[in-house]
Enzyme design. Sequence first.
Site, PDB file in Angstrom:
ATOM      1  N   SER A   1       4.459  -4.632 -10.621  1.00 21.85           N
ATOM      2  CA  SER A   1       5.753  -4.865 -11.273  1.00 21.85           C
ATOM      3  C   SER A   1       5.607  -5.006 -12.782  1.00 21.85           C
ATOM      4  O   SER A   1       4.529  -5.301 -13.310  1.00 21.85           O
ATOM      5  CB  SER A   1       6.403  -6.132 -10.713  1.00 21.85           C
TER       6      SER A   1
HETATM    7  N1  SAM Z   1       3.662  -8.272  -7.571  1.00 16.01           N
HETATM    8  C1  SAM Z   1       3.090  -7.025  -7.180  1.00 16.01           C
HETATM    9  C2  SAM Z   1       2.233  -6.472  -8.305  1.00 16.01           C
HETATM   10  O1  SAM Z   1       2.467  -6.809  -9.451  1.00 16.01           O
HETATM   11  O2  SAM Z   1       1.346  -5.667  -8.030  1.00 16.01           O
HETATM   12  C3  SAM Z   1       4.226  -6.085  -6.879  1.00 16.01           C
HETATM   13  C4  SAM Z   1       4.018  -5.190  -5.743  1.00 16.01           C
HETATM   14  S1  SAM Z   1       5.217  -3.976  -5.335  1.00 16.01           S
HETATM   15  C5  SAM Z   1       6.547  -4.058  -6.446  1.00 16.01           C
HETATM   16  C6  SAM Z   1       5.901  -4.606  -3.819  1.00 16.01           C
HETATM   17  C7  SAM Z   1       4.931  -4.675  -2.684  1.00 16.01           C
HETATM   18  O3  SAM Z   1       5.619  -5.142  -1.524  1.00 16.01           O
HETATM   19  C8  SAM Z   1       4.304  -3.335  -2.297  1.00 16.01           C
HETATM   20  O4  SAM Z   1       2.913  -3.431  -2.412  1.00 16.01           O
HETATM   21  C9  SAM Z   1       4.733  -3.137  -0.831  1.00 16.01           C
HETATM   22  O5  SAM Z   1       3.763  -2.513  -0.033  1.00 16.01           O
HETATM   23  C10 SAM Z   1       4.991  -4.576  -0.408  1.00 16.01           C
HETATM   24  N2  SAM Z   1       5.846  -4.734   0.780  1.00 16.01           N
HETATM   25  C11 SAM Z   1       6.964  -4.064   1.122  1.00 16.01           C
HETATM   26  N3  SAM Z   1       7.448  -4.544   2.293  1.00 16.01           N
HETATM   27  C12 SAM Z   1       6.612  -5.541   2.675  1.00 16.01           C
HETATM   28  C13 SAM Z   1       6.584  -6.426   3.788  1.00 16.01           C
HETATM   29  N4  SAM Z   1       7.493  -6.413   4.760  1.00 16.01           N
HETATM   30  N5  SAM Z   1       5.572  -7.315   3.856  1.00 16.01           N
HETATM   31  C14 SAM Z   1       4.620  -7.379   2.892  1.00 16.01           C
HETATM   32  N6  SAM Z   1       4.601  -6.575   1.819  1.00 16.01           N
HETATM   33  C15 SAM Z   1       5.588  -5.667   1.708  1.00 16.01           C
END
Ligand code: SAM
Length: 227
Positions: A68
């Site tokens: 993000s």
């Molecule tokens: N804070 C993280 C970073 O800075 O790297 C942001 C990661 S990204 C915006 C959102 C993440 O949520 C992705 O890696 C995605 O795979 C994960 N995600 C989506 N649905 C999910 C779920 N049900 N359980 C766990 N993770 C999930």
Amino acid sequence: MEPEAVEDYRFVGARRRLIELIRAQGIEDLEILQLFDRVPRHLFVPEGVAHRAYEDSAVPIGFGQTASQPSLQAYYIKLLQPSPDDRILEIGTGSGYLTALLALMGDRVYSVERIRELSVRARRTLDRMGYKNVALMVGDGSIGWRRFAPYQIITVAAASPQVPSALVDQLDEGGRMLIPVGRRQVQDLLLVRRVNGRIEEQSVRDGCTFVPLLGRYGWNEGGETAT
Ligand code: SAM
């Protein structure tokens, strides 16, 4: 133990400029700004995009996901105000960068990611940097991580069609949760608080676009309809 600082002098100037950009967006709290100096974001993103690590933008981390935007993460921290006793649940580990920032502020971070490869990579980076107060799990974070509940803070980095009831159940009295909620393309960032046993919801930013929260209380795999 203080996590190890792994410095690479190529990135020092870029990191300083990022911190100035974050400050210019109204994050004045020195403790928060220092976090962004202490955690080298270039170690959390794939090598091929390390040169973009200190842009104030989302950066691709593979598997269709992104780390993000740093100023958004600073905003999360400002609103959530983690303190040293807080048990923190993070949904969507992704790169592990926010995990590291939160681990410097709270007691312990429990972070759930549905994509195994991302979780494994985040574990490797966090271990390399010496973080001892982070537990990672691969699974559906829309159902939370009941074993260590209740949490004083819950942070969700993916957008949901509604506030997952399982996450509300795992929020401690006085606890606060940030979660983007809305339609597939655009969402409101909601601050959810448990105050005197009651749940209060407040929209703190509109017009956000996050990757979908895929899972039982999120969107289905196609991402088109709520499950
Ligand atoms: N804070 C993280 C970073 O800075 O790297 C942001 C990661 S990204 C915006 C959102 C993440 O949520 C992705 O890696 C995605 O795979 C994960 N995600 C989506 N649905 C999910 C779920 N049900 N359980 C766990 N993770 C999930």
